[in-house]
Design an enzyme around this catalytic site. Structure first.
Site, PDB file in Angstrom:
ATOM      1  CD  GLU A 179      39.033  38.405  45.495  1.00 33.49           C
ATOM      2  OE1 GLU A 179      40.248  38.217  45.415  1.00 33.49           O
ATOM      3  OE2 GLU A 179      38.465  38.719  46.567  1.00 33.49           O
ATOM      4  CD  GLU A 372      42.130  42.051  44.171  1.00 35.22           C
ATOM      5  OE1 GLU A 372      42.533  41.462  45.201  1.00 35.22           O
ATOM      6  OE2 GLU A 372      40.952  42.387  44.007  1.00 35.22           O
TER       7      GLU A 372
END
Length: 475
Positions: A179, A372
């Site tokens: 991320e 995810e």
């Protein structure tokens, strides 16, 4: 035609949320260790409150987490029982280089991950390894100011050379930074950035991001040189922004918010700073210091695939009266009146996953990997540790169906899917154990009490049949 025959089904964790063993076998201290549970967590992860060591006033859940350091064989055996084709995990940088700037690695740390990868291989599970899942050795933060210093590019390069060579043949799927866009929203957790009074915060964040982008390109270059079989991906916290109304101003605001998210991935995937970003940096008076060769490096070493997390979509409005906020993956967003939300206020939007997949695939034309996706919820186990988590099954069923539509009906090229927190672990956002994602229940609470006993939830067998049928049986 459904998912590809070699589709990589699995689950995902991060070292700092499950490993524990923070001080064992020579491991050094990292930023992710010193983030406590409680009201100070958010000021610390955003770099506004200084926390460079432990104190007696706070509880630090990452110190022990779920002690996967000692339980990894048991846990991987459970993943294998579900039929995992892949296991996404991360390396703790300070296990390999405790200070971060040493010339020679810590053999005990290298051996630990070698054992983990071999255990995966024993069950034909393909490791998918995040090189840096928010970890930054504390020594690098204190001595160099973390990623604000260009010197970290060299230290990261050293880490990559060591792990790519050591794990050649054991690992072929790699992610450079987890991320990467979190550097803008949670800069201490995401990149070890702490801000002193007088710092130009935006300048520091974007310069640090440039250093991470360079490091990512270098990692990609080395990975391909060491083993042409290696596949390297970038990773973003994804979720498209919807305009709150058809007002063109709302549409424009949503588009700009999406671009903020895409910026770093544009660089990693296309190899250059996009025009819109350069204009925005110019407007903000931010000047990225580049050295000779930087642009060429970024251009020549783009990623092989795009990986991302998806939990919810988001909403943008330009109307100051529209201010009803809901929680999300660090980002707060406006509430979408058409969606339900989880117990933590994260809005549930399976179709949003299909929309996000199409947006990313249209933009980059590279294979995607969902690394995810999951539902954080309070689970109530019976006396045997069994949880009837039908709510989780429903959430995942709907998201897998949407993912399937994107592949079958829209032609999106998808490599695999790893649900977040396939085993209960410490929440990155809140530090809670109570916020559970796993197919496997771990007996541990927010205060660190519990036996650490592992037990299967109802969703364990559900996911097992999803994998066995390659996504055809979702009932």
């Amino acid at each position: 035609m459904g998912f590809r025959k070699d589709f990589l089904w699995g689950g995902a964790t991060a070292a700092n949320q499950c490993e524990g063993g923070y001080n064992l076998d020579g491991r050094g201290l990292a930023n992710v260790d010193v983030v406590p549970i409680g009201q100070d967590r958010f000021p610390i992860i955003t770099g506004k409150m200084k926390a460079f060591d432990f104190d007696d006033e706070h509880f630090y859940p990452a110190k022990e987490a779920i002690d996967m350091y000692h339980h990894f064989k048991e846990d991987i055996a459970l993943f294998a029982e579900m039929g995992f084709k892949t296991y996404r995990m991360s390396i703790a940088w300070s296990r390999i280089f405790p200070q971060g700037d040493e010339k020679e690695p810590n053999e005990a740390g290298l051996k630990f991950y070698e054992d983990v990868f071999k255990e995966c291989r024993k069950y034909n599970i393909e490791p998918l390894v995040t090189i840096t899942h928010f970890d930054c050795p504390m020594h690098l933060i204190k001595e160099y100011g973390a990623w604000r210093s260009r010197e970290l590019v060299g230290f990261y390069e050293n880490l990559c050379r060591v792990i790519f060579n050591r794990y050649k043949g054991l690992v072929k799927y790699w992610l450079t930074f987890n991320e990467i866009n979190m550097i803008l929203h949670a800069p201490f957790m995401g990149a070890g950035l702490y801000f002193e009074e007088g710092d130009n915060v935006e300048q520091v964040k974007y310069q640090a991001a440039h250093h991470e982008l360079l490091a990512s390109a270098i990692a990609t270059k080395i990975a391909h040189e060491v083993d042409p079989e290696n596949q390297v991906g970038c990773m973003l916290a994804a979720g498209n922004y919807y305009p709150y109304t058809p007002n063109p101003k709302d549409v424009w605001a949503g588009m700009q918010a999406d671009r903020d998210n895409y910026f770093f991935i544009d660089v990693q995937s296309r190899g250059e700073y996009p025009a819109y970003a350069l204009k925005e940096l110019e407007r903000q008076g931010i000047e990225i210091k580049m050295e000779e060769g930087d642009k060429e490096l970024l251009k020549e070493h783009t990623v092989d695939f795009i990986s991302f997390s998806y939990y919810s979509s988001r909403v943008m409005s330009t109307d100051p009266e529209v201010n009803d906020k809901t929680a999300g993956n660090i980002f707060a967003s406006l509430k979408n009146p058409y969606l339900e939300a989880s117990e933590w206020g994260w809005q549930i939007d399976p179709l949003g996953l299909r929309i996000t997949m199409n947006a990313l695939y249209d933009r980059y034309q590279k294979p995607l990997f969902i690394v995810e996706n999951g539902l954080g919820a309070v689970d109530t186990p019976d006396e045997n540790g069994y949880v009837e988590d039908d709510y989780r099954i429903e959430y995942l069923r709907e998201h897998v169906a949407a993912m399937k539509d994107a592949v079958e009906q829209d032609g999106v090229d998808l490599l695999g899917y790893t649900t977040w927190g396939c085993i209960d672990l410490v929440s990155a956002g809140t530090g809670e154990m109570k916020k559970r994602y796993g197919f496997i229940y771990v007996d541990r609470d927010n205060d660190g009490n519990g036996t650490l006993k592992r037990s299967k939830k109802k969703s364990f067998d559900w996911y097992k049949q999803v994998i066995a049928s390659n996504g055809e049986n979702l009932d």
